[in-house]
Design a protein around this motif. Structure first.
Motif, PDB file in Angstrom:
ATOM      1  N   THR A 108       0.823  -1.373   0.159  1.00 46.23           N
ATOM      2  CA  THR A 108      -0.009   0.081  -0.061  1.00 46.23           C
ATOM      3  C   THR A 108       0.950   1.061   0.204  1.00 46.23           C
ATOM      4  O   THR A 108       1.391   1.493   0.994  1.00 46.23           O
ATOM      5  CB  THR A 108      -0.862   0.092   1.285  1.00 46.23           C
ATOM      6  OG1 THR A 108      -1.807  -1.038   0.944  1.00 46.23           O
ATOM      7  CG2 THR A 108      -1.748   1.210   1.358  1.00 46.23           C
ATOM      8  N   ASP A 160       0.097   4.213  -1.158  1.00 44.26           N
ATOM      9  CA  ASP A 160      -0.762   5.617  -1.622  1.00 44.26           C
ATOM     10  C   ASP A 160      -0.019   6.725  -0.885  1.00 44.26           C
ATOM     11  O   ASP A 160      -0.167   7.888  -1.830  1.00 44.26           O
ATOM     12  CB  ASP A 160      -2.147   5.402  -1.008  1.00 44.26           C
ATOM     13  CG  ASP A 160      -2.916   4.335  -1.536  1.00 44.26           C
ATOM     14  OD1 ASP A 160      -2.296   3.408  -1.879  1.00 44.26           O
ATOM     15  OD2 ASP A 160      -4.096   4.435  -1.414  1.00 44.26           O
ATOM     16  N   ASP A 185       1.999   9.377  -2.992  1.00 43.08           N
ATOM     17  CA  ASP A 185       1.360  10.287  -4.080  1.00 43.08           C
ATOM     18  C   ASP A 185       1.352  11.668  -3.517  1.00 43.08           C
ATOM     19  O   ASP A 185       0.326  12.032  -3.716  1.00 43.08           O
ATOM     20  CB  ASP A 185       0.299   9.638  -4.681  1.00 43.08           C
ATOM     21  CG  ASP A 185       0.369   8.198  -5.184  1.00 43.08           C
ATOM     22  OD1 ASP A 185       1.644   8.285  -5.700  1.00 43.08           O
ATOM     23  OD2 ASP A 185      -0.548   7.605  -5.315  1.00 43.08           O
ATOM     24  N   ASN A 216      -8.446   8.932   2.164  1.00 42.06           N
ATOM     25  CA  ASN A 216      -8.063   9.654   0.950  1.00 42.06           C
ATOM     26  C   ASN A 216      -8.794  10.844   0.862  1.00 42.06           C
ATOM     27  O   ASN A 216      -9.100  11.444  -0.273  1.00 42.06           O
ATOM     28  CB  ASN A 216      -7.757   9.022  -0.239  1.00 42.06           C
ATOM     29  CG  ASN A 216      -6.746   7.972  -0.066  1.00 42.06           C
ATOM     30  OD1 ASN A 216      -5.851   7.941   0.926  1.00 42.06           O
ATOM     31  ND2 ASN A 216      -6.581   6.754  -0.764  1.00 42.06           N
TER      32      ASN A 216
END
Length: 337
Positions: free
Chosen positions: A190, A192, A195, A336
């Motif tokens: 994972t 994420d 970014d 997110n």
């Protein structure tokens, strides 16, 4: 908070010099639910062993066991004293007993009532790090942050944290009151936060606390089938553990296990060492309710991954390598944002 001299520490954030914590924390969620039957005696033994080792950052939340997890920590406070640990807890997810479905609540009045309820369950006069567990999209982030700032001024919480947010939300929240830590899922499967979120944390001097750094146990290499999981283990419904995805994701573990063999350590230790190597401002909180796994995780700090090792893992397990979503649609609420 005091940390064993033999166990390294790291600093989260920069508010009042930052929050000094053990370089590895302990995620306590599984002691109350989601990962099979709970055993309070076993959990208390593990919590005490964590403090003995020097792992003093304990991560809990009001929704874990619907208060049970915080009450478990209160027993530890009674046994060991408040200053023996750094307590991080969270608010914002509301569920009914026995259900995974949740509502998100960031109303300022609820922020305060949730804090008061956590303080009572924990049996303490202060929370070291109080997170917004999930951000509700229907309410400006400035509203709960304003109430949290008041709680800091009153001394009921010492530091503010936030979970699973994007860069814009993080910047807006930080503008109301400095954020000490952002907690999000981060591991080899994972990626994420890479970014933009990790970069934003560093721009604003915010610490980063990865949960599930072992991929919910998958990256330990101990799992070959979901048949080994308890009937009420939530991973049975997790997309990455679903038929097809599970088998495809075993390729990730193969690479981790190979490097572990070369390093003469375990796959779990390689996976944790990878997270720890991503920056000195990162404090992973692997969860376990068993002493052997706790001790295995602690020894990850003795594993050194070279630049070549890190480049190899990035090549073999790139961002997006995992098959399946991080959560079900219900679990993705507030992620997110």
């Amino acid at each position: 908070m005091p940390i064993s001299q033999s166990f390294p520490s790291r600093t989260l954030g920069s508010v009042n010099g930052g929050l000094q914590v053990s370089a590895l924390g302990l995620g306590c969620m599984g002691m109350s639910e989601f990962y099979g039957a709970r055993d309070d005696t076993q959990s208390m033994e593990t919590l005490n062993r964590a403090l003995d080792l020097g792992i003093s950052l304990l991560d809990t939340a009001d929704t874990y066991g619907l208060g049970h997890n915080e009450k478990l920590i209160s027993r530890l406070i009674t046994e060991r004293g408040r200053d023996a640990m750094t307590i991080a807890t969270k608010f914002g997810i509301q569920r009914e007993k026995g259900l995974y479905a949740r509502d998100l609540n960031n109303d300022p009045a609820y922020v305060r009532s949730a804090c008061e309820a956590s303080l009572k369950r924990l049996g303490t006069d202060r929370i070291d790090l109080f997170y917004i567990h999930r951000v509700a999209a229907n309410r400006p982030i400035e509203e709960p942050m304003g109430e949290l700032a008041k709680l800091v001024a009153e001394g009921k919480i010492l530091h503010i944290g936030i979970c699973e947010v994007g860069t814009e939300t993080l910047r807006r929240a930080h503008a109301v009151h400095p954020i000490t830590a952002l907690q999000s899922e981060y591991s080899l499967w994972t990626r994420d936060p890479e970014d933009g979120v990790l970069a934003m944390c560093r721009e604003l001097a915010i610490g980063f606390v990865p949960y599930s750094p072992l991929g919910r146990g998958f990256l330990t290499g101990q799992m070959t089938t979901t048949d080994d999981l308890d009937d009420d283990d939530f991973r049975r419904a997790h997309p990455r553990f679903a038929e097809g995805n599970f088998q495809n994701n075993l390729a990730i573990v193969t690479h981790v296990k190979q490097l572990a063999k070369e390093k003469d350590c375990t796959a779990a230790q390689v996976a944790l060492a990878w997270v720890l190597a991503q920056g000195k401002d990162i404090v992973p909180i692997p969860g376990t309710k068993r002493i052997p796994y706790l001790e295995e995780n602690a020894r990850a700090l003795d594993v050194t991954l070279t630049t070549a090792d890190l480049e190899r893992l990035d090549r073999l397990v790139p961002s997006g390598a995992a098959h399946g979503e991080r959560y079900t649609a219900e679990g993705m609420k507030g992620v997110n944002v």
